[in-house]
Design a protein around this motif. Structure first.
Motif, PDB file in Angstrom:
ATOM      1  N   ASP A 225       0.845  -1.198   0.000  1.00 56.25           N
ATOM      2  CA  ASP A 225       0.000   0.000   0.000  1.00 56.25           C
ATOM      3  C   ASP A 225       0.881   1.250   0.000  1.00 56.25           C
ATOM      4  O   ASP A 225       1.510   1.580   1.005  1.00 56.25           O
ATOM      5  CB  ASP A 225      -0.890  -0.024   1.256  1.00 56.25           C
ATOM      6  CG  ASP A 225      -1.940   1.078   1.252  1.00 56.25           C
ATOM      7  OD1 ASP A 225      -1.798   2.044   0.480  1.00 56.25           O
ATOM      8  OD2 ASP A 225      -2.902   0.963   2.036  1.00 56.25           O
ATOM      9  N   LYS A 226       0.907   1.957  -1.143  1.00 56.28           N
ATOM     10  CA  LYS A 226       1.771   3.136  -1.263  1.00 56.28           C
ATOM     11  C   LYS A 226       1.360   4.232  -0.270  1.00 56.28           C
ATOM     12  O   LYS A 226       2.216   4.940   0.267  1.00 56.28           O
ATOM     13  CB  LYS A 226       1.730   3.671  -2.694  1.00 56.28           C
ATOM     14  CG  LYS A 226       2.406   2.759  -3.702  1.00 56.28           C
ATOM     15  CD  LYS A 226       2.423   3.370  -5.082  1.00 56.28           C
ATOM     16  CE  LYS A 226       3.125   2.431  -6.079  1.00 56.28           C
ATOM     17  NZ  LYS A 226       3.145   2.989  -7.443  1.00 56.28           N
ATOM     18  N   LYS A 227       0.051   4.354  -0.013  1.00 63.85           N
ATOM     19  CA  LYS A 227      -0.417   5.381   0.932  1.00 63.85           C
ATOM     20  C   LYS A 227       0.087   5.075   2.346  1.00 63.85           C
ATOM     21  O   LYS A 227       0.476   5.968   3.091  1.00 63.85           O
ATOM     22  CB  LYS A 227      -1.943   5.455   0.912  1.00 63.85           C
ATOM     23  CG  LYS A 227      -2.503   6.106  -0.359  1.00 63.85           C
ATOM     24  CD  LYS A 227      -4.017   6.231  -0.282  1.00 63.85           C
ATOM     25  CE  LYS A 227      -4.542   6.894  -1.563  1.00 63.85           C
ATOM     26  NZ  LYS A 227      -6.027   7.015  -1.539  1.00 63.85           N
TER      27      LYS A 227
ATOM     28  N   LEU B 281       2.765   3.472   3.068  1.00 62.92           N
ATOM     29  CA  LEU B 281       4.212   3.748   3.077  1.00 62.92           C
ATOM     30  C   LEU B 281       4.464   5.247   3.220  1.00 62.92           C
ATOM     31  O   LEU B 281       5.356   5.680   3.962  1.00 62.92           O
ATOM     32  CB  LEU B 281       4.847   3.202   1.797  1.00 62.92           C
ATOM     33  CG  LEU B 281       6.371   3.242   1.708  1.00 62.92           C
ATOM     34  CD1 LEU B 281       7.006   2.486   2.878  1.00 62.92           C
ATOM     35  CD2 LEU B 281       6.853   2.624   0.392  1.00 62.92           C
ATOM     36  N   GLU B 282       3.660   6.056   2.495  1.00 60.74           N
ATOM     37  CA  GLU B 282       3.803   7.517   2.607  1.00 60.74           C
ATOM     38  C   GLU B 282       3.483   7.975   4.025  1.00 60.74           C
ATOM     39  O   GLU B 282       4.135   8.880   4.569  1.00 60.74           O
ATOM     40  CB  GLU B 282       2.865   8.196   1.604  1.00 60.74           C
ATOM     41  CG  GLU B 282       3.343   8.071   0.160  1.00 60.74           C
ATOM     42  CD  GLU B 282       2.280   8.520  -0.848  1.00 60.74           C
ATOM     43  OE1 GLU B 282       1.216   9.025  -0.399  1.00 60.74           O
ATOM     44  OE2 GLU B 282       2.521   8.361  -2.056  1.00 60.74           O
ATOM     45  N   ALA B 283       2.501   7.344   4.657  1.00 55.44           N
ATOM     46  CA  ALA B 283       2.145   7.697   6.036  1.00 55.44           C
ATOM     47  C   ALA B 283       3.297   7.400   6.992  1.00 55.44           C
ATOM     48  O   ALA B 283       3.564   8.170   7.927  1.00 55.44           O
ATOM     49  CB  ALA B 283       0.894   6.911   6.460  1.00 55.44           C
TER      50      ALA B 283
ATOM     51  N   PHE C 143       6.467   7.451   6.219  1.00 54.80           N
ATOM     52  CA  PHE C 143       7.488   8.483   5.994  1.00 54.80           C
ATOM     53  C   PHE C 143       7.091   9.791   6.683  1.00 54.80           C
ATOM     54  O   PHE C 143       7.958  10.501   7.207  1.00 54.80           O
ATOM     55  CB  PHE C 143       7.708   8.704   4.489  1.00 54.80           C
ATOM     56  CG  PHE C 143       8.790   7.841   3.928  1.00 54.80           C
ATOM     57  CD1 PHE C 143      10.133   8.125   4.152  1.00 54.80           C
ATOM     58  CD2 PHE C 143       8.481   6.704   3.188  1.00 54.80           C
ATOM     59  CE1 PHE C 143      11.127   7.321   3.647  1.00 54.80           C
ATOM     60  CE2 PHE C 143       9.467   5.892   2.682  1.00 54.80           C
ATOM     61  CZ  PHE C 143      10.814   6.186   2.907  1.00 54.80           C
ATOM     62  N   ASN C 144       5.795  10.117   6.697  1.00 50.20           N
ATOM     63  CA  ASN C 144       5.352  11.320   7.395  1.00 50.20           C
ATOM     64  C   ASN C 144       5.626  11.208   8.891  1.00 50.20           C
ATOM     65  O   ASN C 144       6.017  12.180   9.544  1.00 50.20           O
ATOM     66  CB  ASN C 144       3.846  11.547   7.161  1.00 50.20           C
ATOM     67  CG  ASN C 144       3.559  11.989   5.735  1.00 50.20           C
ATOM     68  OD1 ASN C 144       4.415  12.607   5.085  1.00 50.20           O
ATOM     69  ND2 ASN C 144       2.363  11.684   5.231  1.00 50.20           N
TER      70      ASN C 144
ATOM     71  N   SER D  48       9.455  11.610   9.573  1.00 50.18           N
ATOM     72  CA  SER D  48      10.124  12.782   8.982  1.00 50.18           C
ATOM     73  C   SER D  48      10.897  13.593  10.014  1.00 50.18           C
ATOM     74  O   SER D  48      11.885  14.255   9.696  1.00 50.18           O
ATOM     75  CB  SER D  48       9.085  13.668   8.275  1.00 50.18           C
ATOM     76  OG  SER D  48       8.095  14.091   9.214  1.00 50.18           O
TER      77      SER D  48
ATOM     78  N   GLU E 261      14.349   7.661   9.077  1.00 50.38           N
ATOM     79  CA  GLU E 261      14.041   7.997   7.684  1.00 50.38           C
ATOM     80  C   GLU E 261      15.174   7.537   6.754  1.00 50.38           C
ATOM     81  O   GLU E 261      14.940   6.997   5.668  1.00 50.38           O
ATOM     82  CB  GLU E 261      13.840   9.508   7.552  1.00 50.38           C
ATOM     83  CG  GLU E 261      13.367   9.937   6.164  1.00 50.38           C
ATOM     84  CD  GLU E 261      13.144  11.440   6.103  1.00 50.38           C
ATOM     85  OE1 GLU E 261      12.139  11.856   5.512  1.00 50.38           O
ATOM     86  OE2 GLU E 261      13.997  12.188   6.633  1.00 50.38           O
TER      87      GLU E 261
ATOM     88  N   TYR F 121       8.404   0.094  -4.795  1.00 48.45           N
ATOM     89  CA  TYR F 121       7.461   0.923  -5.567  1.00 48.45           C
ATOM     90  C   TYR F 121       7.256   0.344  -6.965  1.00 48.45           C
ATOM     91  O   TYR F 121       6.149   0.299  -7.479  1.00 48.45           O
ATOM     92  CB  TYR F 121       8.003   2.359  -5.694  1.00 48.45           C
ATOM     93  CG  TYR F 121       7.561   3.281  -4.572  1.00 48.45           C
ATOM     94  CD1 TYR F 121       6.207   3.521  -4.333  1.00 48.45           C
ATOM     95  CD2 TYR F 121       8.503   3.897  -3.748  1.00 48.45           C
ATOM     96  CE1 TYR F 121       5.804   4.357  -3.298  1.00 48.45           C
ATOM     97  CE2 TYR F 121       8.111   4.735  -2.722  1.00 48.45           C
ATOM     98  CZ  TYR F 121       6.760   4.958  -2.502  1.00 48.45           C
ATOM     99  OH  TYR F 121       6.354   5.777  -1.481  1.00 48.45           O
TER     100      TYR F 121
END
Length: 839
Positions: free
Chosen positions: A215-217, A219-221, A223-224, A227, A233, A246
């Motif tokens: 789930d790319k979302k 994964l982005e969460a 990283f947030n 951060s 990170e 990816y």
């Protein structure tokens, strides 16, 4: 009966018990029969490794050779304790091969098994202690001292302790006295914990949580969230750089080796935090110790001559099981091997390529790996126990269908051999001298091929007389390769007379003027030089110039070899060493000088004569480490070394395009040796080392330094006239009854007392004389080296008729005689050694 190994109740099939004949790794004449317990009935079969008790205390790994229902008549069969595996490690063909080897080479099948199995497949046992459950300190009649009380207190906290654990608890190095005292006082029990030596290689890996990776979302969460935590990170970015999920989420399943992140300087604590928070997962997998390399090329392009040789070999295999490929040095035998190996593998067969030396193995492996990649296994003694077990298991599983190895690789568990190639078949390195079995890998490989109904190819530029004789008698097929690959020219030979140069004062540091000039020419042209001397160390010995004293080994009848590195003198037979004295122990003189030439001294002399040259040495002293050979050869191959000095290691199979000069320091020492094969070995060694020169466009130069240039053998070597040399030598062999016209056995008698050894040797010799076969007996004589490791040595030689059953009858009766002698009280401490085909 309940033990650490569980229920050992024997199998009942009606009224019959089942038994197994087990091969044990001990020098006993017969296999032992053990009961098969009921709970192991379905798990046991031929070739399985089992744990058995041998004697009162020993626990051994055995191999099941036969399952039956006949109990032993002379002893009560003990039960098998456990089975070590779910699948057999040894196949029936191997057991037949071991039995043949034991019979032919006059040893015991257990000794063959011991040599055949890698150490990692044999058990180790560790002594441990535990509290005696019946011991009560309050009622015991034996008082305990403070250290014994301390040890018992520690045992109440632990169920068991090793001897090392005891040493730590008590803070002393030797605890055997205390253990013995506690055993006598019945306070503790000593037992052996049995374990396997082989440890698979475990790799710790890291991967993203599987839900996050898909789930790319998500994964982005993540990283947030991290951060504000740069170290976490950084770890995630590094992971995604190495494993681009990816683009392909499936890559996450394989993950990344944890070591990659650690070596890149990532924070260990941040990594632990990511694992704890469920962002990353840590897991372990068992991996191979060998890289699964891919082949880089499909095959080789054969010259016209090589193609013809290949076709002739295949045609010869139609009629003969064994073929001799007689190809001059540099003729490209390896390329012919590759095409034959490819054809055998394509037909579904396994292939074994035997090489005589590890040095040659490391050099040729790279060439073969380019063609065969991960389907090729390599097997030699410099590998660790674990690595050797992995190759063994790789052959069992089918991962390795092609193996390159030294003599011990004939014991691997092949089940469908189609082709065995023995390269440099003449090499003495194929002979195992100690311990038993004292086999010759070339001869054993031919038998192994016969058992598999496979073909054997023997390759060499200088065949052994036995092999060439068999080819001439049409027992073997015979194929020649008479041109160098790529039309490279054979080297130009020069004889350098050392005595003439010495008279003219032209001999400098044992190098003749001609040798020095040719070396300098090569250095000027940025070419490379090989210098051969078959003696390691600085000098054969040290001598007092005033009284002639020579230091000798305390345990052997040999002089000590001087090694300048470390300033010590060493015995090359038992390993004894001592520092070089400042003065002569006999007369007090300080005039001690090194006599003779060793590789170490030649290396030093070359440094003085050619200070600008980069010089390396390749002998047993410089190649003891696992990759010692490889490092030296890589340096030489990459041009970082101008002159390589070496022993016989450099005579075999090395192929370097910049080598244009080969120097042979002391040819006389090889030729004048008390051995009926001295001429044959000299021809082979000098031809082989000369063949390292000029293997490309430029013609090579070979300089042979000698004090006897008029010797006919030098002319025959320079002309490459093997056949006439063979005919001349064979006349002598036939006249004086030496192989291949007879079969040789050497029987050695050893004992610490000279008179006992002599008496036993004479008695044995007389008994051998009564064996009713056609034979010639020589001896007993004091050995060429009369004492080794404080054991006096006497030798008898039996020359046996090659026809009929003379050999088998003599061997059979000899073993009965030896058994009878060793049962005799007077000769119980004697060691008798039988060596078949000893030279």
């Amino acid at each position: 009966m309940e033990t650490l190994f569980g229920d050992l109740e024997e199998i009942k099939d009606g009224d019959s018990a089942f038994f197994a004949d087990v091969i044990l790794p001990v020098p006993i004449p017969k296999m032992f029969t053990y009961k098969i317990p009921r709970n192991l009935k379905e798990e046991i079969g031929i070739g399985f490794r089992v744990i058995v008790q041998f004697g009162k205390k020993k626990i051994l790994t055995g191999i099941i050779a036969k399952v039956h229902q006949k109990p032993p008549t002379s002893y009560e069969a003990k039960p098998i304790l456990d089975v070590l595996e779910a699948h057999a490690s040894v196949n029936p063909i191997q057991i037949r091969f071991w039995a043949w080897m034991a019979e032919y080479y006059c040893c015991h099948i257990g000794e063959v098994m011991n040599a055949a199995l890698p150490s990692g497949l044999k058990l180790s046992s560790e002594s441990k202690i535990q509290l005696n459950p019946t011991f009560d300190a309050d009622t015991s009649p034996y008082p305990l001292d403070d250290r014994e009380e301390l040890l018992l207190q520690a045992l109440r906290q632990k169920e068991e302790m090793s001897y090392e654990d005891c040493e730590v608890v008590l803070g002393i190095k030797s605890i055997h006295g205390i253990i013995k005292s506690l055993v006598i006082k019945e306070a503790i029990l000593v037992f052996e914990e049995v374990k396997e030596k082989y440890n698979p290689k475990v790799e710790t890996r890291i991967r993203l949580n599987s839900e996050i990776s898909r789930d790319k979302k998500a994964l982005e969460a993540v990283f947030n969230e991290v951060s504000s935590k740069p170290k976490q990170e950084e770890i995630l970015l590094k992971y995604l750089q190495e494993v681009p999920v990816y683009r392909n989420p499936e890559l996450n399943q394989k993950g990344l080796e944890k070591k990659v992140l650690i070596d890149a300087g990532m924070s260990v604590s941040s990594l632990k935090t990511l694992i704890k928070n469920g962002v990353l997962e840590e897991y372990k997998i068992i991996v191979s110790r060998f890289e699964d390399e891919q082949s880089l090329e499909e095959g080789v392009v054969l010259s016209e001559g090589q193609q013809q040789a290949q076709q002739e070999i295949k045609a010869a295999f139609e009629e003969k099981n064994t073929v001799l490929l007689h190809g001059i040095t540099g003729s490209g035998k390896t390329e012919v091997y590759i095409t034959l190996i490819q054809e055998a593998l394509a037909g579904g067969s396994q292939v074994l390529l035997l090489l005589p030396e590890i040095a040659l193995t490391t050099h040729i492996v790279g060439r073969l790996r380019q063609v065969f990649g991960g389907k090729m296994g390599v097997y030699h003694s410099k590998y660790s126990d674990n690595e050797r077990v992995e190759v063994w298991n790789g052959v069992l599983s089918g991962k390795f269908s092609f193996v390159v190895g030294v003599r011990s690789s004939i014991f691997l568990p092949f089940d469908s051999l189609g082709l065995v190639i023995v390269d440099e078949e003449h090499e003495i390195s194929f002979k195992q001298f100690d311990p038993a079995p004292r086999f010759h890998a070339r001869d054993a490989a031919i038998m192994l091929s016969w058992l598999h109904q496979a073909k054997t190819l023997l390759g060499t530029a200088t065949p052994s007389f036995e092999t060439f004789y068999n080819a001439r008698m049409k027992k073997y097929g015979y194929v020649t390769l008479e041109k160098r690959y790529g039309d490279a020219q054979l080297p130009e030979y020069h004889l350098a007379d050392m005595l003439v140069d010495k008279k003219k004062n032209l001999l400098k540091l044992d190098f003749t003027r001609l040798m020095r000039e040719k070396i300098q020419d090569a250095l000027n042209n940025q070419e490379q030089v090989l210098i051969f001397q078959n003696r390691r160390g600085y000098a054969p010995y040290i001598s007092c110039e005033d009284c002639g004293w020579i230091p000798e080994c305390e345990h052997c009848d040999v002089s000590l070899t001087y090694h300048q590195f470390g300033a010590e003198m060493r015995c090359h037979y038992c390993g004894f060493k001592e520092k070089v004295p400042h003065s002569c122990p006999a007369c007090g003189s300080s005039k001690l000088s090194a006599v003779g030439l060793g590789t170490e001294r030649i290396e030093e002399s070359l440094g003085l004569l050619f200070p600008e040259a980069r010089i390396a040495r390749m002998d047993l002293d410089t190649t003891r480490s696992k990759y010692g050979y490889q490092r030296i050869l890589e340096d030489f191959g990459s041009g970082n070394v101008d002159i390589l000095v070496g022993t016989q290691m450099i005579t075999k199979g090395l192929d370097f395009e910049k080598v244009t000069v080969v120097g042979i320091m002391d040819a006389d020492r090889i030729l004048y040796f008390p051995d009926f094969r001295a001429g044959e070995r000299a021809f082979q060694q000098l031809t082989q080392v000369a063949g390292r020169a000029g293997r490309r466009e430029k013609r090579g130069v070979v300089i042979i330094q000698t004090r006897r240039p008029e010797q006919q053998i030098f002319q025959q070597i320079m002309a490459g006239d093997y056949k006439n040399f063979y005919i001349q030598e064979m006349g002598e062999r036939q006249r004086f009854f030496y192989p291949p016209f007879v079969k040789l056995l050497k029987i050695t008698t050893r004992h610490k007392d000279f008179k006992t050894a002599e008496k036993a040797a004479k008695h044995l010799h007389n008994l051998m004389g009564d064996i009713q076969v056609k034979k010639i007996l020589l001896g007993p004589e004091k050995g060429l080296i009369g004492k080794i490791k404080n054991q006096f040595i006497f030798e008898s030689i039996a020359k046996l008729d090659r026809t009929g059953n003379a050999q088998s009858q003599f061997k059979h009766e000899l073993l009965l005689i030896l058994e009878e002698l060793q049962a005799h009280k007077e000769f119980r401490g004697i060691r008798f050694i039988v060596d078949v085909d000893p030279y």
